[in-house]
Design a protein around this motif. Structure first.
Motif, PDB file in Angstrom:
ATOM      1  N   ARG A 121       0.850  -1.107  -0.012  1.00 26.62           N
ATOM      2  CA  ARG A 121      -0.108   0.028   0.100  1.00 26.62           C
ATOM      3  C   ARG A 121       0.745   1.257  -0.197  1.00 26.62           C
ATOM      4  O   ARG A 121       0.609   2.224  -0.610  1.00 26.62           O
ATOM      5  N   VAL A 122       1.945   1.304   0.920  1.00 30.63           N
ATOM      6  CA  VAL A 122       2.839   2.266   0.976  1.00 30.63           C
ATOM      7  C   VAL A 122       3.424   2.502  -0.540  1.00 30.63           C
ATOM      8  O   VAL A 122       3.547   3.762  -1.064  1.00 30.63           O
ATOM      9  N   ALA A 123       3.995   1.544  -1.043  1.00 33.59           N
ATOM     10  CA  ALA A 123       4.746   1.565  -2.285  1.00 33.59           C
ATOM     11  C   ALA A 123       3.839   2.082  -3.576  1.00 33.59           C
ATOM     12  O   ALA A 123       4.125   2.869  -4.288  1.00 33.59           O
ATOM     13  N   PHE A 124       2.739   1.800  -3.483  1.00 33.72           N
ATOM     14  CA  PHE A 124       1.539   1.943  -4.601  1.00 33.72           C
ATOM     15  C   PHE A 124       1.341   3.446  -4.476  1.00 33.72           C
ATOM     16  O   PHE A 124       1.431   4.324  -5.223  1.00 33.72           O
ATOM     17  N   VAL A 125       0.755   3.876  -3.196  1.00 32.00           N
ATOM     18  CA  VAL A 125       0.512   5.425  -3.001  1.00 32.00           C
ATOM     19  C   VAL A 125       1.412   6.175  -3.251  1.00 32.00           C
ATOM     20  O   VAL A 125       1.533   7.226  -3.958  1.00 32.00           O
ATOM     21  N   LEU A 126       2.786   6.045  -2.686  1.00 35.54           N
ATOM     22  CA  LEU A 126       3.687   6.737  -2.779  1.00 35.54           C
ATOM     23  C   LEU A 126       4.222   6.838  -4.395  1.00 35.54           C
ATOM     24  O   LEU A 126       4.448   8.357  -4.918  1.00 35.54           O
ATOM     25  N   HIS A 127       4.234   5.952  -5.116  1.00 35.56           N
ATOM     26  CA  HIS A 127       4.964   6.115  -6.357  1.00 35.56           C
ATOM     27  C   HIS A 127       3.693   6.333  -7.245  1.00 35.56           C
ATOM     28  O   HIS A 127       3.983   7.262  -8.151  1.00 35.56           O
ATOM     29  N   ASP A 128       2.658   5.722  -7.259  1.00 39.37           N
ATOM     30  CA  ASP A 128       1.590   5.793  -8.374  1.00 39.37           C
ATOM     31  C   ASP A 128       0.901   6.941  -8.274  1.00 39.37           C
ATOM     32  O   ASP A 128       0.204   7.305  -9.245  1.00 39.37           O
TER      33      ASP A 128
END
Length: 298
Positions: A121-128
């Motif tokens: 969730r963190v990786a998706f929200v931060l990057h995408d």
């Protein structure tokens, strides 16, 4: 960047992003506000002279704090009474918390992201959503850059698969459908509600043990319509207003104050998910005040 005494001005520019990343990760307005306050205090005490991208720095700090909360939140959710829904976020022109609004703050998308692991969730929200580079994301997650990239990719595939069933309709279509729904609900028109509900519709109520609510998800269009008619007769609403929640039109039910804040998910022109937040702890003051002072008609 400029000296410390300009932080206040810079903060007002970047605060929506700080609040926005925290809300998307936590699904809680109260927790996101706490994170924003923590980030402000951290920034006020930090040496920012060598920070070349203040927005990215602030968003990363917010994500790191949210990540810690998110991991512990999973434990708290297990003890939550009944279904859990994200806390409604007012996103209309009168919103007290400005946020970068897109589909990632809708109830449907937040629930999709709820199914991801905290690192995904963190990786998706931060990057995408926020365009943060994988080097910074890796630091937040204490992972390698390839590992962070893989987490975002895996999350993206899961989100894309789930989004096949959550594509929002045009704004005008949502307004039309909710206007008809409101009229049918007020009149107790069972057949009218059945026509508006998808055969596979679900009805989810979040009372959190603080208000009477169904402890289980109710499934099936006809069954959902029957329950809505019964609830409508039992809990007569003083009025039903419209508000923009999570970037989409929603309904605010009044019964001696705000009774519930309801969002809908529409598929093929029909309501496939009706989600009702009854828990008063999740009724943000901004929505409560707006609903109390205005009667918004379409």
């Amino acid at each position: 960047m400029e000296r410390h005494d300009t932080l206040g001005t810079e903060w007002e520019t970047h605060r929506p992003a700080v609040f926005g990343v925290a809300y998307r990760l936590l699904g809680s307005v109260a927790d996101a506000e706490d994170v924003a306050q923590d980030v402000w205090l951290r920034a006020a005490q930090a040496n920012l002279h060598e920070v070349d991208d203040l927005r990215a720095w602030l968003v990363t700090v917010a994500a790191r704090r949210s990540y810690d909360i998110l991991k512990s939140a999973r434990v708290r959710r297990e003890a939550y009474i009944g279904p859990w829904l994200p806390e409604p976020l007012l996103t209309g022109p009168d919103a007290s918390e400005p946020v970068l609004v897109d589909e990632s703050v809708s109830t449907a998308m937040l629930l999709i992201m709820e199914e991801l692991s905290p690192p995904e969730r963190v990786a998706f929200v931060l990057h995408d959503v926020f365009g943060i580079d994988f080097g910074r994301i890796a630091e937040v997650l204490d992972a390698s850059v390839p590992g962070a990239r893989q987490l975002a990719s895996r999350a993206r595939r899961r989100v894309a698969k789930a989004k096949q069933y959550t594509s929002p309709p045009p704004k005008a279509e949502r307004e039309r459908l909710l206007t008809i729904f409101r009229a049918a609900y007020i009149s107790g028109d069972l057949a009218g509600l059945v026509r508006l509900l998808h055969p596979d519709a679900v009805y989810v109520t979040d009372g959190g043990g603080r208000a009477a609510a169904a402890r289980k998800i109710i499934r099936g269009g006809e069954r959902v319509a029957e329950v809505m008619v019964r609830v409508g007769r039992q809990w007569l609403a003083d009025r039903i207003e419209f508000a923009e929640v999570g970037g989409e039109l929603a309904l605010v039910f009044h019964r001696q104050g705000v009774f519930s804040i309801d969002t809908v998910q529409i598929t093929d022109g029909l309501i496939i998910a009706y989600r009702r937040v009854i828990n008063p702890d999740k009724h943000p003051p901004a929505i409560t005040m707006l609903a109390r002072n205005e009667s918004k008609e379409l």
